[in-house]
Design a protein around this motif. Sequence first.
Motif: not given
Length: 327
Positions: A24-35, A55-64, A66-73
Amino acid sequence: MVKNLKRLIEQVAKEKNLPEWIVEGALKNAIALAVKKDRKLRENLQVDLLEEGIKVYIVRRKNSEVVRFPLDISTEDVNRIAAYAAKEEFLKELEKAEEERGYLEFVQHEGEIAVGIVRRVLENGDVLVDLGKVMGILPRREQIHKEAYRSGERIKALILEVRRYRGKYEIILSRTHPKFLKKLLEAEVPEIKSGEIEIKAIAREPGERAKVLVHAKDMKMDPVGIIVGLKGSRINPISKELSGEKIDVIKWTDNAEELIKKSLSPAPVLKVRLIPQDKRAEVAVPKEKLSLAIGKHGVNVKLANKITGWYIDVLSEEDFERLTALK
């Protein structure tokens, strides 16, 4: 779409004999890479496979943190990209996951001996060793200096460390570490493996000489004789494995003077004077045995220092007596 992907995960996990979470981890990585490729994104993405959809999220580091934001897709785009990823990228990511799992399996074998095949000697002198599913590295610093390694050659080494370096796992091997000699002894001498004989300490000058301090729990046992074997039958194969490294097996004693005498084997020691406050000892040997006691490039006395924990000054009998007269 998610149901199809879940079925794919189950099927591949069964075929590859892998845990479903790895697949499952490999498949999720494959989808993230393709997106990322489809949307020309540089940011890190994370994918969740939920009942209601992908569901696809942008992952950003904020004030030490990790915050996830939904990708507009759109759902349609995600499904299209996921279907492509399942065909085109999934196998690549699965190979990476399988390789990573192979390395992680070696973590529990750190400190044990591995047998592999030499595949390549790199320009910097490091050697790549095929360990089956994964590759190991025998760095130049962990090699016996007199050895030359050839492609296709079978080799034994200690699994010194499994580490993550530049985003990848590495298995670091060693043929020079004292524990390599310890493990070879355990494999050759059942009494060490069973605990009847204890290895107190090991000091090595790889490929040249080693000293092994041993103690038998049963006072009637001769640990040195048992380890050496009849006419060297047990110790000789180990010495051969280490390119002729001479191995002095020494019986442990809590008598410092006796221990120091034995540690300078094969040289005979006539007298010992201890200076306990400095943890130093002055030792007298026959003049003709002085070079034997010191050893080539000082190896014998250096190993005796290490094995006993005392700094040993080796003197001829004449110099020892002269020094004594001055005190």
